[in-house]
Design an enzyme around this catalytic site. Structure first.
Site, PDB file in Angstrom:
ATOM      1  N   ASP A 102     -24.491  46.336  14.124  1.00  0.00           N
ATOM      2  CA  ASP A 102     -24.196  47.741  13.815  1.00  0.00           C
ATOM      3  C   ASP A 102     -25.542  48.452  13.814  1.00  0.00           C
ATOM      4  O   ASP A 102     -26.322  48.315  12.872  1.00  0.00           O
ATOM      5  CB  ASP A 102     -23.516  47.787  12.434  1.00  0.00           C
ATOM      6  CG  ASP A 102     -23.408  49.200  11.870  1.00  0.00           C
ATOM      7  OD1 ASP A 102     -23.735  50.164  12.593  1.00  0.00           O
ATOM      8  OD2 ASP A 102     -22.989  49.327  10.694  1.00  0.00           O
ATOM      9  N   LYS A 148     -31.638  57.753  16.345  1.00  0.00           N
ATOM     10  CA  LYS A 148     -30.365  57.607  17.069  1.00  0.00           C
ATOM     11  C   LYS A 148     -29.757  58.981  17.379  1.00  0.00           C
ATOM     12  O   LYS A 148     -29.032  59.147  18.348  1.00  0.00           O
ATOM     13  CB  LYS A 148     -29.422  56.766  16.204  1.00  0.00           C
ATOM     14  CG  LYS A 148     -28.081  56.459  16.816  1.00  0.00           C
ATOM     15  CD  LYS A 148     -27.332  55.483  15.925  1.00  0.00           C
ATOM     16  CE  LYS A 148     -25.870  55.406  16.239  1.00  0.00           C
ATOM     17  NZ  LYS A 148     -25.154  54.547  15.271  1.00  0.00           N
ATOM     18  N   GLU A 195     -17.727  52.145  16.763  1.00  0.00           N
ATOM     19  CA  GLU A 195     -17.853  51.770  15.349  1.00  0.00           C
ATOM     20  C   GLU A 195     -16.509  51.754  14.610  1.00  0.00           C
ATOM     21  O   GLU A 195     -16.189  50.763  13.953  1.00  0.00           O
ATOM     22  CB  GLU A 195     -18.868  52.698  14.652  1.00  0.00           C
ATOM     23  CG  GLU A 195     -20.290  52.370  15.087  1.00  0.00           C
ATOM     24  CD  GLU A 195     -21.311  53.472  14.831  1.00  0.00           C
ATOM     25  OE1 GLU A 195     -20.955  54.472  14.171  1.00  0.00           O
ATOM     26  OE2 GLU A 195     -22.452  53.338  15.291  1.00  0.00           O
ATOM     27  N   ASP A 205     -15.040  57.539   9.348  1.00  0.00           N
ATOM     28  CA  ASP A 205     -16.347  56.860   9.296  1.00  0.00           C
ATOM     29  C   ASP A 205     -17.457  57.904   9.172  1.00  0.00           C
ATOM     30  O   ASP A 205     -17.820  58.557  10.145  1.00  0.00           O
ATOM     31  CB  ASP A 205     -16.496  56.022  10.586  1.00  0.00           C
ATOM     32  CG  ASP A 205     -17.833  55.280  10.667  1.00  0.00           C
ATOM     33  OD1 ASP A 205     -18.682  55.454   9.781  1.00  0.00           O
ATOM     34  OD2 ASP A 205     -18.017  54.530  11.650  1.00  0.00           O
TER      35      ASP A 205
END
Ligand code: AMP
Length: 503
Positions: A8, A70, A171, A193
């Site tokens: 992850d 990211k 994810e 999420d």
């Protein structure tokens, strides 16, 4: 065949896991902790620091410490996102050759794929130490709302450290795997999420070992960092009103405020109020030291961050609609990502769904666990059989005259997927056909993301409209697009070149 670990690769934290015979273990770092900060730094001696080591020196060396990178992956230097990030981070950015973003750290330039590769490399070395064997393959997760270009960048990052990214999965899909495998479930779940940097929501129908995504959506610029930022801005405003001093240009003061903002936010998930105190944050022009010192309440935090929670709910409602569902027809609501620990997020969702979220997944670990299980299922000799049916987060299409976006794959189209479109020449003697491909949901290409400017060459010259070619769009199971073209008369495959991938 070597093992396949699950990674992850998060905006703020990363985590890895390994599955053997359907049982999963998180891969711990030295002290036993399995969370690795997604932070890269160069210290004053020129040493590269990654993870905990980088985080430890963060306050003292903010200019050469990269975090949240990211958020910049696959972005062009000119984009609004990059402009916004410049105001929030202390490290330098400059345009790269293809108008991508270069990070200026320790007087060196790094591409974003290089920074991700450093973090991936660190995770792999921790895994190798722990497993006592070489690790060369991984399933890496990305936000469901990542575009083709961003997915491609993650694959490239793996290559840079000799890691084969055996599969990229989304994810929320990984979290659903962690929740559902081995339970013989037949239900529809919503995965909400909200992590450090990104928000994703997916609606997934689980039929025992089949995980079928019905619809997905998200915002890759909405996460815990924005909750921190709301606190930071409030603190800066208060301080400036009180002392007429703008702290935003002082990187060390900013770093101290940032750290405390996150800690205060987390504290307020457990308590009603918390003290916000940064002693000797700066000096007056007369040389007198100044402190920040006030009390933050949970109510204040909720007021400051309410608009962020509202944005997640708007996206959630759209995804429910796309899936043809209502909160009442959903069986379970799963919360993933550290930011979902905030009580008001949970309360808002409980009210919306008329029931509390499931406790069936660990918000920080579910994604790595799901990735590891999927990794195991990819092994040749695996007895773990899974079927993942995912969807495209945003439409993919071509530019038509006047900048109109012509959809080839709709949002939420099942992947893998292929579509063929016919084309012809528009002038005599034409031997090449150019096509610009975009991803996004806007009817005008200028508001969508340019994936590539494709050139198909090697067509036989003839009068306008005589040649016929078939252009094939292939979207892989990972959501990555490849293109090819064929001259229909000769059956010959044409040469395909991507001329530009940045704008
Ligand atoms: P993740 O990407 O899932 O690791 O999520 C990290 C984000 O969750 C960071 O922005 C954290 O500040 C935030 N977070 C972690 N724990 C809590 C908590 N108890 N309350 C609110 N936010 C939290």
């Amino acid at each position: 065949m070597s093992k396949i670990i699950g990674i992850d690769l998060g905006t703020t934290n990363s985590c890895a896991a390994i599955a053997t015979n359907g049982s999963v273990k998180l891969i711990p770092y030295k002290g036993g902790e399995s969370i690795i900060p997604s932070i890269f730094a160069i210290d004053e001696k020129g040493n590269e620091l990654i993870g905990h080591e980088a985080k430890r020196q963060w306050q003292l060396n903010p200019r050469n410490t990269v975090y949240a990178s990211k958020r910049l992956i696959g972005r062009s230097y000119a984009s609004d996102v990059v402009e916004q990030m410049k105001g929030q981070v202390a490290y330098g950015m400059k345009p790269g050759e293809r108008n991508d973003v270069l990070l200026d750290v320790g007087n060196r330039n790094f591409r974003l794929a290089e920074i991700s590769s450093k973090i991936l490399g660190k995770i792999v070395s921790i895994a190798q130490d722990h497993l006592q064997e070489k690790v060369t393959r991984a399933v890496v997760t990305v936000p469901a709302y990542f575009s083709d270009r961003q997915r491609q960048a993650v694959k490239d990052a793996g290559k840079l450290v000799g890691l084969e990214v055996a599969r990229i999965i989304n994810e929320p899909t990984a979290a659903a795997l962690a929740y559902g495998i081995g339970k013989n479930l037949h239900e529809t779940v919503v995965i909400y999420d909200l992590g450090g940097g990104t928000f994703d929501v997916s609606i997934i129908e689980i039929r025992d070992r089949v995980f079928e995504v019905k619809a997905t959506g998200g915002d890759i610029f909405l996460g815990g960092l924005d909750f921190d930022q709301a606190i930071i801005e409030h603190v800066l405003e208060q301080f400036s009103a009180q002392h007429k001093i703008d702290l935003s240009n002082d990187p060390v003061a900013m770093q101290r405020i940032k750290d405390l903002a996150e800690r205060t936010k987390i504290d307020l998930s457990f308590r009603e109020s918390a003290r916000f105190s940064v002693p000797f944050v700066t000096m007056t022009p007369q040389g007198q030291p100044l402190n920040i010192d006030f009390t933050f309440t949970r109510k204040m935090l909720e007021e400051l961050t309410g608009p962020l929670v509202d944005r997640t709910v708007v996206i959630l409602e759209r995804v429910l609609k796309d899936a043809g569902m209502t909160p009442q027809t959903v069986d379970q609501l799963l919360l993933v990502g550290g930011q979902t620990r905030m009580p008001c997020v949970q309360d808002r969702l409980t009210a919306m769904f008329g029931k509390p979220p499931s406790k069936g997944v660990h918000p920080d670990e579910a994604v790595a666990i799901g990735a590891a299980l999927y990794g195991e299922s990819l092994l040749d000799n695996s007895s773990l059989r899974l079927q993942l049916l995912d969807v495209l987060p945003m439409a993919i299409g071509i530019e038509r005259a006047g900048g109109e976006f012509h959809t080839v794959f709709t949002r939420n189209a099942a992947i893998p997927n292929a579509k063929v479109i016919d084309a012809t020449t528009s002038y005599d003697g034409q031997t090449e056909v150019a096509m610009r491909i975009f991803q996004g949901d806007n009817p005008e290409v200028s508001h969508n993301e340019l994936l590539g400017d494709f050139l198909f060459s090697g067509l036989r010259a003839g009068p306008a409209g005589a040649a016929q070619l078939e252009i094939t769009f292939n979207v892989s199971i990972e959501g990555i697009l490849t293109m090819s073209a064929r001259d229909v008369d000769t059956g010959k495959q044409m040469k395909t070149t991507v001329r530009v991938t940045q704008h």
